[in-house]
Design a protein around this motif. Structure first.
Motif, PDB file in Angstrom:
ATOM      1  N   PRO B  43       1.068  -1.234   0.501  1.00 14.80           N
ATOM      2  CA  PRO B  43       0.114  -0.042   0.061  1.00 14.80           C
ATOM      3  C   PRO B  43       0.815   1.060  -0.288  1.00 14.80           C
ATOM      4  N   LEU B  45       1.744   5.124   1.308  1.00 15.33           N
ATOM      5  CA  LEU B  45       1.461   5.437   2.367  1.00 15.33           C
ATOM      6  C   LEU B  45       0.955   6.622   1.840  1.00 15.33           C
ATOM      7  N   PRO B  48      -3.525   4.290   1.050  1.00 15.75           N
ATOM      8  CA  PRO B  48      -3.497   3.049   1.182  1.00 15.75           C
ATOM      9  C   PRO B  48      -4.292   2.533   0.303  1.00 15.75           C
ATOM     10  N   ASN B  51      -2.164   1.016  -5.226  1.00 15.25           N
ATOM     11  CA  ASN B  51      -0.358  -0.174  -4.760  1.00 15.25           C
ATOM     12  C   ASN B  51       0.653   0.687  -5.318  1.00 15.25           C
ATOM     13  N   GLN B 100       1.713   4.066  10.368  1.00 16.67           N
ATOM     14  CA  GLN B 100       2.255   4.337   9.631  1.00 16.67           C
ATOM     15  C   GLN B 100       1.363   6.162   9.656  1.00 16.67           C
TER      16      GLN B 100
END
Lengths: 141, 177
Positions: B43, B45, B48, B51, B100
């Motif tokens: 994912p 940042l 998400p 890809n 994250q």
């Protein structure tokens, strides 16, 4: 008074005797005893690359944790010991394994004990022979 | 004469140890050099839902920088990464073993030098890359081959000594094709 002192002493003794038994990866990875034993053996032979001089069995570094998960998964998927080692070796090189395969680069590592033993033996033989010949010289004089 | 052998051994060991002092045992040579970059799908940042794959590095020579907001040395190199980005060097980030939220906060606070940042929470892609510490920086050519890996924070000197000659070589190699 004395009992209080004794108690304090005992507590202090216990504290001093308790070694730092850090529990790492305490949860059983496998129900099966043989698999669990194999898992323990495998992770003891893989170097934790972040901490060095510790195996991934002994380290709680995030990378060691992730590598243990990889070993577990590969075992579950039916990989052989050799396949698991090859996987790690392809990514981290011989250095990841505590028993690296014999190659030109690792020859010194593997052979140095034999060479040192031979040199030591050679030195002992020489010294003993010299002393023996010296004794004869003294007797003859 | 009696001391010739011990002396020779002493000198040989001294030389060995002196040589070893100049080497950094924490630098492990990567077996991945000259190998294709392992494929991945992680994912983004920033979003998400999206890809990021190895295709993010394709086309031109690019850097793959492994970082985490927990990593103090990454803070050391960050200003230089920003400078590289300003000079048009494409850098793909791999956020490794991180929260994250703190990763996003880090980029907001220090600036975002990355074309895109892939999030590797489980550390599997990092393992595929043979990453064992952060920061690490891979130089990948346009065809997706790993040319070089640098371990530790990037500095102008490292860039000049290690990366620029290799980039120049890629350039001339590309012109020859």
């Amino acid at each position: 008074m004395i009992s209080a002192l004794l108690r304090t002493g005992l507590v202090a003794l216990c504290v001093l005797l308790s070694t730092s038994a850090v529990a790492i990866d305490t949860a059983r990875a496998f129900e099966d005893d043989a698999m669990q034993a194999r898992y323990q053996r495998l992770i003891a032979e893989v170097r934790c690359l972040t901490c060095q001089n510790q195996s991934i069995k002994d380290s709680n570094a995030p990378l060691a944790r992730d590598l243990r998960a990889v070993v577990r998964e590969q075992m579950e998927a039916g990989a052989t010991d050799a396949e698991i080692y090859a996987f790690l070796q392809a990514r981290y090189g011989d250095f990841a394994l505590y028993k690296p395969p014999f190659s030109a680069r690792t020859a010194l590592l593997w052979l140095s004990p034999v060479v040192l033993l031979a040199l030591g033996g050679f030195a002992i033989v020489r010294v003993v022979r010299r002393r023996a010949s010296m004794d004869i010289g003294v007797d003859g004089a | 004469m009696r001391f010739a052998l011990p002396l020779a051994v002493f000198i040989a060991l001294g030389a060995l140890f002196a040589f070893s002092l100049t080497r950094d045992p924490t630098l492990i040579p990567s077996p991945l050099l000259d190998q294709p970059l392992p494929s991945f799908s992680l994912p983004d940042l920033a979003d998400p839902e999206v890809n990021v794959t190895e295709a993010a590095l394709a086309g031109n020579p690019a850097l793959l920088n492994i970082w985490g907001s927990w990593c103090a040395q990454c803070g050391t190199e960050h200003a230089f990464l920003m400078e590289l980005a300003r000079n048009g060097v494409p850098i793909v980030g791999l956020n490794w073993n991180d929260e994250q939220d703190s990763a996003r906060a880090w980029l907001e606070r220090l600036g975002d030098p990355y074309v895109v940042t892939a999030v590797d929470v489980e550390g599997r892609v990092a393992i595929d890359l043979g990453v064992y510490g952060a920061p690490e920086t891979f130089l990948v050519d346009g065809g997706g081959t790993i040319i070089y890996k640098y371990i530790g924070p990037l500095t102008p000197q490292v860039w000049r000594d290690e990366f620029m000659p290799r980039l120049a070589q890629l350039d001339s190699g590309g012109a020859g094709d």
